[in-house]
Design a protein around this motif. Structure first.
Motif, PDB file in Angstrom:
ATOM      1  N   SER A  34     -43.055 -57.287 -91.222  1.00 13.54           N
ATOM      2  CA  SER A  34     -44.026 -57.466 -92.296  1.00 13.54           C
ATOM      3  C   SER A  34     -43.763 -58.788 -93.001  1.00 13.54           C
ATOM      4  N   VAL A  35     -44.796 -59.355 -93.584  1.00 14.42           N
ATOM      5  CA  VAL A  35     -44.669 -60.603 -94.323  1.00 14.42           C
ATOM      6  C   VAL A  35     -44.609 -60.281 -95.810  1.00 14.42           C
ATOM      7  N   LEU A  36     -43.526 -60.708 -96.445  1.00 15.65           N
ATOM      8  CA  LEU A  36     -43.328 -60.480 -97.873  1.00 15.65           C
ATOM      9  C   LEU A  36     -43.963 -61.605 -98.678  1.00 15.65           C
ATOM     10  N   SER A  37     -44.499 -61.252 -99.850  1.00 19.28           N
ATOM     11  CA  SER A  37     -45.057 -62.262-100.752  1.00 19.28           C
ATOM     12  C   SER A  37     -44.671 -61.906-102.185  1.00 19.28           C
ATOM     13  N   THR A  38     -44.910 -62.826-103.088  1.00 21.85           N
ATOM     14  CA  THR A  38     -44.579 -62.575-104.493  1.00 21.85           C
ATOM     15  C   THR A  38     -45.418 -61.435-105.066  1.00 21.85           C
ATOM     16  N   GLU A  39     -46.522 -61.102-104.428  1.00 21.44           N
ATOM     17  CA  GLU A  39     -47.339 -59.972-104.885  1.00 21.44           C
ATOM     18  C   GLU A  39     -46.651 -58.628-104.647  1.00 21.44           C
ATOM     19  N   ASP A  40     -45.547 -58.628-103.887  1.00 21.08           N
ATOM     20  CA  ASP A  40     -44.792 -57.402-103.649  1.00 21.08           C
ATOM     21  C   ASP A  40     -43.786 -57.117-104.762  1.00 21.08           C
ATOM     22  N   GLU A  41     -43.619 -58.045-105.694  1.00 19.99           N
ATOM     23  CA  GLU A  41     -42.703 -57.833-106.818  1.00 19.99           C
ATOM     24  C   GLU A  41     -43.228 -56.695-107.686  1.00 19.99           C
ATOM     25  N   GLY A  42     -42.328 -55.804-108.080  1.00 22.93           N
ATOM     26  CA  GLY A  42     -42.700 -54.654-108.895  1.00 22.93           C
ATOM     27  C   GLY A  42     -42.973 -53.392-108.087  1.00 22.93           C
ATOM     28  N   LYS A  43     -42.983 -53.505-106.769  1.00 26.05           N
ATOM     29  CA  LYS A  43     -43.220 -52.326-105.923  1.00 26.05           C
ATOM     30  C   LYS A  43     -41.926 -51.548-105.736  1.00 26.05           C
ATOM     31  N   PHE A  44     -42.064 -50.272-105.417  1.00 28.39           N
ATOM     32  CA  PHE A  44     -40.902 -49.427-105.133  1.00 28.39           C
ATOM     33  C   PHE A  44     -40.418 -49.689-103.716  1.00 28.39           C
ATOM     34  N   LEU A  45     -39.098 -49.709-103.535  1.00 28.76           N
ATOM     35  CA  LEU A  45     -38.517 -49.774-102.195  1.00 28.76           C
ATOM     36  C   LEU A  45     -38.182 -48.352-101.780  1.00 28.76           C
ATOM     37  N   ILE A  88     -35.365 -46.182-103.414  1.00 31.18           N
ATOM     38  CA  ILE A  88     -34.102 -46.906-103.497  1.00 31.18           C
ATOM     39  C   ILE A  88     -34.035 -47.773-104.754  1.00 31.18           C
ATOM     40  N   GLY A  89     -35.154 -48.327-105.169  1.00 30.97           N
ATOM     41  CA  GLY A  89     -35.178 -49.182-106.343  1.00 30.97           C
ATOM     42  C   GLY A  89     -36.518 -49.861-106.477  1.00 30.97           C
ATOM     43  N   ILE A  90     -36.542 -50.930-107.267  1.00 27.66           N
ATOM     44  CA  ILE A  90     -37.762 -51.691-107.518  1.00 27.66           C
ATOM     45  C   ILE A  90     -37.537 -53.143-107.100  1.00 27.66           C
ATOM     46  N   VAL A  91     -38.527 -53.717-106.441  1.00 28.81           N
ATOM     47  CA  VAL A  91     -38.455 -55.110-106.013  1.00 28.81           C
ATOM     48  C   VAL A  91     -38.550 -55.997-107.255  1.00 28.81           C
ATOM     49  N   THR A  92     -37.492 -56.774-107.496  1.00 27.81           N
ATOM     50  CA  THR A  92     -37.453 -57.633-108.670  1.00 27.81           C
ATOM     51  C   THR A  92     -37.978 -59.026-108.378  1.00 27.81           C
ATOM     52  N   GLU A  93     -37.776 -59.480-107.146  1.00 28.51           N
ATOM     53  CA  GLU A  93     -38.191 -60.832-106.786  1.00 28.51           C
ATOM     54  C   GLU A  93     -38.338 -60.910-105.277  1.00 28.51           C
ATOM     55  N   VAL A  94     -39.240 -61.769-104.818  1.00 31.16           N
ATOM     56  CA  VAL A  94     -39.422 -62.014-103.393  1.00 31.16           C
ATOM     57  C   VAL A  94     -39.316 -63.509-103.158  1.00 31.16           C
ATOM     58  N   SER A 102     -43.089 -54.188-112.964  1.00 27.88           N
ATOM     59  CA  SER A 102     -44.453 -53.790-112.614  1.00 27.88           C
ATOM     60  C   SER A 102     -45.477 -54.804-113.105  1.00 27.88           C
ATOM     61  N   LEU A 103     -45.111 -55.581-114.133  1.00 28.19           N
ATOM     62  CA  LEU A 103     -45.989 -56.634-114.637  1.00 28.19           C
ATOM     63  C   LEU A 103     -45.726 -57.983-113.963  1.00 28.19           C
ATOM     64  N   GLY A 104     -44.751 -58.002-113.028  1.00 31.64           N
ATOM     65  CA  GLY A 104     -44.413 -59.251-112.351  1.00 31.64           C
ATOM     66  C   GLY A 104     -43.653 -60.218-113.226  1.00 31.64           C
ATOM     67  N   ARG A 105     -42.934 -59.691-114.217  1.00 30.56           N
ATOM     68  CA  ARG A 105     -42.234 -60.544-115.180  1.00 30.56           C
ATOM     69  C   ARG A 105     -40.721 -60.534-115.022  1.00 30.56           C
ATOM     70  N   GLY A 106     -40.181 -59.894-114.004  1.00 30.75           N
ATOM     71  CA  GLY A 106     -38.736 -59.792-113.871  1.00 30.75           C
ATOM     72  C   GLY A 106     -38.159 -60.843-112.944  1.00 30.75           C
ATOM     73  N   ASP A 107     -36.843 -60.879-112.883  1.00 35.82           N
ATOM     74  CA  ASP A 107     -36.118 -61.778-111.991  1.00 35.82           C
ATOM     75  C   ASP A 107     -35.032 -60.994-111.283  1.00 35.82           C
ATOM     76  N   ALA A 108     -34.571 -61.525-110.161  1.00 35.40           N
ATOM     77  CA  ALA A 108     -33.488 -60.900-109.418  1.00 35.40           C
ATOM     78  C   ALA A 108     -32.193 -61.007-110.215  1.00 35.40           C
ATOM     79  N   ILE A 114     -45.826 -52.133 -95.822  1.00 34.94           N
ATOM     80  CA  ILE A 114     -46.059 -52.534 -97.204  1.00 34.94           C
ATOM     81  C   ILE A 114     -47.407 -51.960 -97.618  1.00 34.94           C
ATOM     82  N   THR A 115     -47.423 -51.231 -98.749  1.00 34.45           N
ATOM     83  CA  THR A 115     -48.677 -50.701 -99.285  1.00 34.45           C
ATOM     84  C   THR A 115     -48.901 -51.315-100.665  1.00 34.45           C
ATOM     85  N   ASP A 116     -49.916 -50.824-101.360  1.00 35.11           N
ATOM     86  CA  ASP A 116     -50.208 -51.332-102.702  1.00 35.11           C
ATOM     87  C   ASP A 116     -49.108 -51.028-103.705  1.00 35.11           C
ATOM     88  N   SER A 117     -48.320 -49.972-103.459  1.00 33.96           N
ATOM     89  CA  SER A 117     -47.326 -49.560-104.450  1.00 33.96           C
ATOM     90  C   SER A 117     -45.889 -49.514-103.943  1.00 33.96           C
TER      91      SER A 117
END
Length: 84
Positions: A2-13, A21-27, A49-55, A70-73
């Motif tokens: 799968s291709v990861l993008s910054t739009e995947d930040e905030g999704k559940f792993l 397992i956790g939440i994606v903080t940064e891609v 979830s707002l795309g405001r975090g960092d790794a 990869i899905t919407d959530s």
């Protein structure tokens, strides 16, 4: 793969068993790596979830070759990453 993008930040792993397992903080879209906070606080989860975090230093690195779907959530990996 799968291709990861910054739009995947905030999704559940999720692992292959459907365990969260956790939440994606940064891609990193160039390196194709997702950084995942395995124990996010409620505030951190909300910021992610707002795309405001960092790794963080304790985040897990998940390369895109381990991502099954990869899905919407969520991002689901092809391994059992749960601590059980």
């Amino acid at each position: 793969m799968s291709v990861l993008s910054t739009e995947d930040e905030g999704k559940f792993l999720m692992d292959v068993r459907g365990e969260q397992i956790g939440i994606v903080t940064e891609v990193d879209p160039i390196e194709q790596v997702a950084y995942v906070d395995p124990e996010p606080s409620l505030t951190n989860a909300w910021l992610q979830s707002l795309g405001r975090g960092d790794a963080g230093d304790d985040d897990l690195e998940i390369p895109s070759e381990n991502v099954a779907t990869i899905t919407d959530s969520e991002i689901r990996v092809d391994a059992d990453l749960s601590s059980e």
